[in-house]
Design a protein around this motif. Sequence first.
Motif, PDB file in Angstrom:
ATOM      1  N   MET A 111       0.853  -1.165   0.000  1.00  0.00           N
ATOM      2  CA  MET A 111       0.000   0.000   0.000  1.00  0.00           C
ATOM      3  C   MET A 111       0.904   1.235   0.000  1.00  0.00           C
ATOM      4  O   MET A 111       1.819   1.345   0.788  1.00  0.00           O
ATOM      5  CB  MET A 111      -0.893  -0.044   1.245  1.00  0.00           C
ATOM      6  N   SER A 112       0.627   2.168  -0.916  1.00  0.00           N
ATOM      7  CA  SER A 112       1.408   3.397  -0.948  1.00  0.00           C
ATOM      8  C   SER A 112       1.001   4.299   0.214  1.00  0.00           C
ATOM      9  O   SER A 112      -0.085   4.167   0.771  1.00  0.00           O
ATOM     10  CB  SER A 112       1.217   4.119  -2.283  1.00  0.00           C
ATOM     11  N   GLU A 113       1.891   5.216   0.565  1.00  0.00           N
ATOM     12  CA  GLU A 113       1.622   6.093   1.694  1.00  0.00           C
ATOM     13  C   GLU A 113       0.478   7.053   1.378  1.00  0.00           C
ATOM     14  O   GLU A 113       0.481   7.729   0.355  1.00  0.00           O
ATOM     15  CB  GLU A 113       2.873   6.888   2.049  1.00  0.00           C
ATOM     16  N   TYR A 114      -0.504   7.105   2.258  1.00  0.00           N
ATOM     17  CA  TYR A 114      -1.654   7.997   2.109  1.00  0.00           C
ATOM     18  C   TYR A 114      -1.276   9.335   2.726  1.00  0.00           C
ATOM     19  O   TYR A 114      -0.939   9.410   3.909  1.00  0.00           O
ATOM     20  CB  TYR A 114      -2.875   7.393   2.805  1.00  0.00           C
ATOM     21  N   LYS A 115      -1.319  10.410   1.939  1.00  0.00           N
ATOM     22  CA  LYS A 115      -0.821  11.704   2.396  1.00  0.00           C
ATOM     23  C   LYS A 115      -1.915  12.717   2.705  1.00  0.00           C
ATOM     24  O   LYS A 115      -1.636  13.812   3.160  1.00  0.00           O
ATOM     25  CB  LYS A 115       0.122  12.279   1.342  1.00  0.00           C
TER      26      LYS A 115
ATOM     27  N   VAL B 227      -7.065   3.037   3.415  1.00  0.00           N
ATOM     28  CA  VAL B 227      -6.056   4.061   3.113  1.00  0.00           C
ATOM     29  C   VAL B 227      -4.799   3.925   3.965  1.00  0.00           C
ATOM     30  O   VAL B 227      -3.736   4.405   3.571  1.00  0.00           O
ATOM     31  CB  VAL B 227      -6.636   5.487   3.216  1.00  0.00           C
ATOM     32  N   THR B 228      -4.913   3.306   5.140  1.00  0.00           N
ATOM     33  CA  THR B 228      -3.751   2.986   5.976  1.00  0.00           C
ATOM     34  C   THR B 228      -4.055   1.668   6.677  1.00  0.00           C
ATOM     35  O   THR B 228      -5.154   1.125   6.548  1.00  0.00           O
ATOM     36  CB  THR B 228      -3.473   4.066   7.053  1.00  0.00           C
TER      37      THR B 228
END
Length: 141
Positions: free
Chosen positions: A1-5, A127-128
Amino acid sequence: MSEYKKPLPGLDGLTGEFYDFCKQEALHFQRCSACNTFRHVPREMCAECNSFEWEWVKSSGKGTIFSWVVVNRALHPAFYDPAPDAVPMAPVVVEMEEGVRLTSNMVDCLPAELEMDMPVEVVYEVVTDTVTLPRFRRIKN
């Protein structure tokens, strides 16, 4: 999972309980045990009858578009990125079958395609590791 900013909801207290249900891919709202009024955002006391007695009740997950606004200019640095969910975007207010309203985003609908009273249903976006957000998609007839 890509980092949720993007900004995340606070997970304290009753709000945390609401998002714990979302993490399980189940939408729940509080219902007053005294007068049966549903409420959102989560809080201790009923605004209808002032009772402190309530329970979490699973939602149907269905509702209709009550309102929306088209955001054309990012007002937070996390939305400057030219990602698919960057501006323009249209946060929606969904009136749920239970009578409460929930603000979120659509996953399958451009701002120009939104319509008043459009039937929608909840979907979940992880998302995380700790936050799953309720989103909405059109219910196709």
